[in-house]
Design a protein around this motif. Structure first.
Motif, PDB file in Angstrom:
ATOM      1  N   MET B   1       0.856  -1.310  -0.121  1.00 47.02           N
ATOM      2  CA  MET B   1      -0.011   0.411  -0.291  1.00 47.02           C
ATOM      3  C   MET B   1       1.254   1.380   0.010  1.00 47.02           C
ATOM      4  N   ASN B   2       0.548   1.840  -0.723  1.00 48.84           N
ATOM      5  CA  ASN B   2       1.295   3.286  -0.861  1.00 48.84           C
ATOM      6  C   ASN B   2       0.560   4.376  -0.222  1.00 48.84           C
ATOM      7  N   SER B   3       1.629   5.088   0.465  1.00 48.59           N
ATOM      8  CA  SER B   3       1.335   7.005   1.031  1.00 48.59           C
ATOM      9  C   SER B   3      -0.724   7.387   0.332  1.00 48.59           C
ATOM     10  N   ARG B   4      -0.311   7.250  -0.218  1.00 50.03           N
ATOM     11  CA  ARG B   4      -1.674   7.570  -1.439  1.00 50.03           C
ATOM     12  C   ARG B   4      -2.941   7.093  -0.257  1.00 50.03           C
ATOM     13  N   GLU B   5      -2.565   5.805  -0.692  1.00 45.20           N
ATOM     14  CA  GLU B   5      -3.634   4.637  -0.322  1.00 45.20           C
ATOM     15  C   GLU B   5      -3.935   4.742   0.874  1.00 45.20           C
ATOM     16  N   TYR B   6      -2.978   4.320   1.499  1.00 41.48           N
ATOM     17  CA  TYR B   6      -3.003   4.398   2.864  1.00 41.48           C
ATOM     18  C   TYR B   6      -3.677   5.521   3.646  1.00 41.48           C
ATOM     19  N   ILE B   7      -2.596   6.538   3.441  1.00 41.33           N
ATOM     20  CA  ILE B   7      -4.203   8.405   3.839  1.00 41.33           C
ATOM     21  C   ILE B   7      -5.411   8.101   3.024  1.00 41.33           C
ATOM     22  N   GLU B   8      -5.463   7.367   2.349  1.00 42.04           N
ATOM     23  CA  GLU B   8      -7.330   7.672   2.020  1.00 42.04           C
ATOM     24  C   GLU B   8      -7.804   6.479   3.003  1.00 42.04           C
ATOM     25  N   SER B   9      -7.057   5.840   3.283  1.00 40.02           N
ATOM     26  CA  SER B   9      -8.311   4.445   3.731  1.00 40.02           C
ATOM     27  C   SER B   9      -9.111   4.945   5.146  1.00 40.02           C
ATOM     28  N   GLY B  10      -8.480   5.733   5.466  1.00 38.21           N
ATOM     29  CA  GLY B  10      -9.268   6.377   6.578  1.00 38.21           C
ATOM     30  C   GLY B  10      -8.244   6.068   8.269  1.00 38.21           C
ATOM     31  N   ILE B  11      -7.411   5.449   8.240  1.00 39.01           N
ATOM     32  CA  ILE B  11      -7.056   4.760   9.352  1.00 39.01           C
ATOM     33  C   ILE B  11      -6.382   6.155  10.180  1.00 39.01           C
ATOM     34  N   LEU B  12      -5.886   7.123   9.191  1.00 34.90           N
ATOM     35  CA  LEU B  12      -4.818   7.896  10.031  1.00 34.90           C
ATOM     36  C   LEU B  12      -5.994   8.751  11.197  1.00 34.90           C
ATOM     37  N   GLU B  13      -6.591   8.949  10.577  1.00 37.84           N
ATOM     38  CA  GLU B  13      -8.014   9.720  11.381  1.00 37.84           C
ATOM     39  C   GLU B  13      -8.203   8.584  12.450  1.00 37.84           C
ATOM     40  N   LEU B  14      -8.580   7.393  12.981  1.00 37.71           N
ATOM     41  CA  LEU B  14      -9.037   6.841  13.408  1.00 37.71           C
ATOM     42  C   LEU B  14      -7.313   6.977  14.470  1.00 37.71           C
ATOM     43  N   TYR B  15      -6.201   6.516  13.870  1.00 35.03           N
ATOM     44  CA  TYR B  15      -4.816   6.203  14.830  1.00 35.03           C
ATOM     45  C   TYR B  15      -5.193   8.392  15.523  1.00 35.03           C
ATOM     46  N   VAL B  16      -5.391   9.367  15.176  1.00 37.79           N
ATOM     47  CA  VAL B  16      -5.383  10.144  16.268  1.00 37.79           C
ATOM     48  C   VAL B  16      -7.055  10.554  17.182  1.00 37.79           C
ATOM     49  N   PHE B  17      -7.682   9.417  17.090  1.00 41.77           N
ATOM     50  CA  PHE B  17      -8.719   9.623  17.717  1.00 41.77           C
ATOM     51  C   PHE B  17      -8.450   8.511  18.813  1.00 41.77           C
ATOM     52  N   GLY B  18      -7.519   8.194  18.497  1.00 47.31           N
ATOM     53  CA  GLY B  18      -7.289   6.790  19.888  1.00 47.31           C
ATOM     54  C   GLY B  18      -7.748   5.314  19.622  1.00 47.31           C
ATOM     55  N   LYS B  19      -8.188   5.089  18.728  1.00 48.86           N
ATOM     56  CA  LYS B  19      -9.247   4.748  18.273  1.00 48.86           C
ATOM     57  C   LYS B  19      -8.781   3.629  18.295  1.00 48.86           C
ATOM     58  N   LEU B  20      -7.388   2.902  17.746  1.00 55.67           N
ATOM     59  CA  LEU B  20      -6.074   1.830  16.779  1.00 55.67           C
ATOM     60  C   LEU B  20      -5.812   0.999  18.262  1.00 55.67           C
ATOM     61  N   SER B  21      -6.170  -0.455  17.400  1.00 55.76           N
ATOM     62  CA  SER B  21      -5.759  -1.417  18.122  1.00 55.76           C
ATOM     63  C   SER B  21      -4.070  -0.991  18.299  1.00 55.76           C
ATOM     64  N   GLU B  22      -3.859  -1.338  19.100  1.00 57.06           N
ATOM     65  CA  GLU B  22      -1.974  -1.439  19.630  1.00 57.06           C
ATOM     66  C   GLU B  22      -0.566  -1.449  18.285  1.00 57.06           C
ATOM     67  N   GLU B  23      -1.405  -2.894  17.518  1.00 59.93           N
ATOM     68  CA  GLU B  23      -0.627  -3.503  16.421  1.00 59.93           C
ATOM     69  C   GLU B  23      -0.723  -2.330  15.479  1.00 59.93           C
TER      70      GLU B  23
END
Lengths: 176, 266
Positions: B1-23
């Motif tokens: 997955m390149n950075s663009r796709e990674y960004i678009e996946s929405g995972i960064l928002e959940l990272y900031v919200f503190g809603k991701l698993s440790e992994e």
């Protein structure tokens, strides 16, 4: 100021550190706490509790744990949720549980900052209702993706991307 | 997955919200370490939600501020206020200088591009305005000169001024003829005459009475008229009277006396 520069100051735990910490985050955390507690006095008590916790545990934070803001956001949300669950919190306002952060804006009795420096209130109200719900549950109330999917009756797999679209909408409104 | 796709996946928002698993969280941090684009995106998401949550925050009472401050720094809020004020002011000074510097830098950079453009267009605009003004000035100068010339002509002591009175065709007409005996030039001030009808023209006659001999000395055609309706017609050596008739376009060999508009004896 980057997070690194900010943390370097805050780690000193001096006067300046407190001022920085408070000026940068107190309002934001209070917004989150108040959105959960919905009682100003109680919310201010929780805010105080949260700052004490942050201050005491500063040494245990490092950047491997994620963003500093995320770390203190979690402390604030958890403290507010603990308060809601505690026996001594008279949850007489259960009916207000449907409230979200936008309702707070419309309630004149709640003394939202009258000085809306960046005019954000008007922007926030322009968000799609779906986005308000999503951001309210995921960001403000700290629901898991599964809980959000159940509550809003949307497929679990779409929570992440729908939320991304909503945050993008917010960023467009705020020009962030 | 390149950075663009990674960004678009929405995972960064959940990272900031503190809603991701440790992994997942560690995965994001690894990706962020390698990609400036991802780090920028994270900072922007964070800014958006900080702005948002600040905006819905009620005002925090000053008592709570004092309490928090006292508990964290362990000092007396009364003393603190004074102390804080000094520090705050110093801090403000630095911030102000920094902003000023930053602003100046930005301005400088922006100026290079946009100011040049702006200045150029400003210059162009001014040039255009200047040339327009010059035109206006030269038009006015010309007009002024024309008026001065006319005044010179009318004031000439050699002038004989003949007042022509309105006649049957137009009793209210009043025309003056300035006849310079030295140069023999004839000027007609026809301001009081109405615009001639379509296909018609005023014709000026020098008249001798005995016997009655009309000599055409010119047509008051629009082309020869100045805006002041002062016409120069042909020179004449001798005239006992001047008359103006309305004639078909191009003029007539003899005056149509029924259409005599004005007549005056010298």
């Amino acid at each position: 100021m980057t997070q690194e520069e900010l943390l370097e100051q805050i780690y000193k735990k001096d006067d300046k550190a407190f001022t920085l910490l408070y000026d940068m985050y107190a309002k934001s955390l209070f917004g989150v706490i108040f959105n959960l507690i919905k009682d100003r006095e109680e919310a201010e008590d929780v805010l105080q509790e949260v700052f004490v916790k942050i201050w005491k545990n500063l040494d245990s934070y490092n950047e491997n744990k994620g963003r500093f803001f995320t770390w203190i956001l979690n402390i604030a949300r958890n403290a507010a949720i603990d308060k809601l669950r505690s026996k001594d919190f008279n949850n007489s306002q259960k009916n207000l549980s449907a409230d979200n952060f936008v309702h707070i804006l419309d309630d004149p009795g709640r003394m939202i900052n009258k000085i809306d420096t960046i005019g954000i209130h008007e922007f926030v109200k322009k968000l799609k209702p779906k986005c308000i719900q999503l951001i309210d549950l995921l960001f403000f109330k700290g629901y898991t993706q599964q809980e959000v999917a159940d509550e809003l009756e949307i497929p679990l797999g779409t929570v992440k991307t729908q939320n991304r679209n909503c945050i993008n909408e917010l960023r467009n409104l705020l020009k962030v | 997955m390149n950075s663009r796709e990674y960004i678009e996946s929405g995972i960064l928002e959940l990272y900031v919200f503190g809603k991701l698993s440790e992994e997942e969280r560690q995965d994001v941090q690894q990706m962020a370490a390698d990609s400036p684009a991802i780090r920028t995106e994270i900072a922007a998401i964070e800014k958006a939600v900080i702005d948002l949550s600040q905006s819905v925050s009620p005002t925090i009472s000053s008592e709570t501020y004092d309490k928090i401050r006292q508990e964290l720094l362990g000092d007396d809020p009364k003393v603190v206020h004074l102390k804080q004020k000094t520090n705050w002011t110093q801090y403000l000074g630095w911030v102000a200088s920094f902003i000023l510097l930053l602003g100046a830098g930005l301005m400088y950079l922006k100026m290079n591009d946009s100011m040049n453009e702006q200045i150029n267009s400003e210059i162009e605009k001014n040039k255009a305005e200047y040339s327009k003004m010059q035109q206006t000035v030269s038009t006015l100068e010309q007009k002024n000169k024309a008026v001065e010339n006319m005044m010179e002509i009318l004031r000439d002591p050699n002038n004989t001024i003949v007042a022509l009175d309105g006649q049957a065709a137009m009793p209210s007409a009043s025309v003056k003829v300035y006849w310079n005996r030295a140069t023999q030039a004839v000027y007609v001030d026809a301001k009081s005459l109405p615009e001639p009808p379509q296909g018609m023209v005023y014709q000026v006659w020098a008249l001798k009475m005995d016997p009655f001999t009309p000599t055409s000395i010119g047509l008051l055609e629009r082309a020869t008229a100045s805006s002041s309706k002062m016409y120069r017609v042909d020179n004449t050596h001798e005239a006992e009277a001047f008359g103006i008739t309305l004639e078909p376009e191009g003029g007539n060999a003899t005056p149509t006396m029924e259409q005599l508009y004005a007549l005056g004896k010298v």
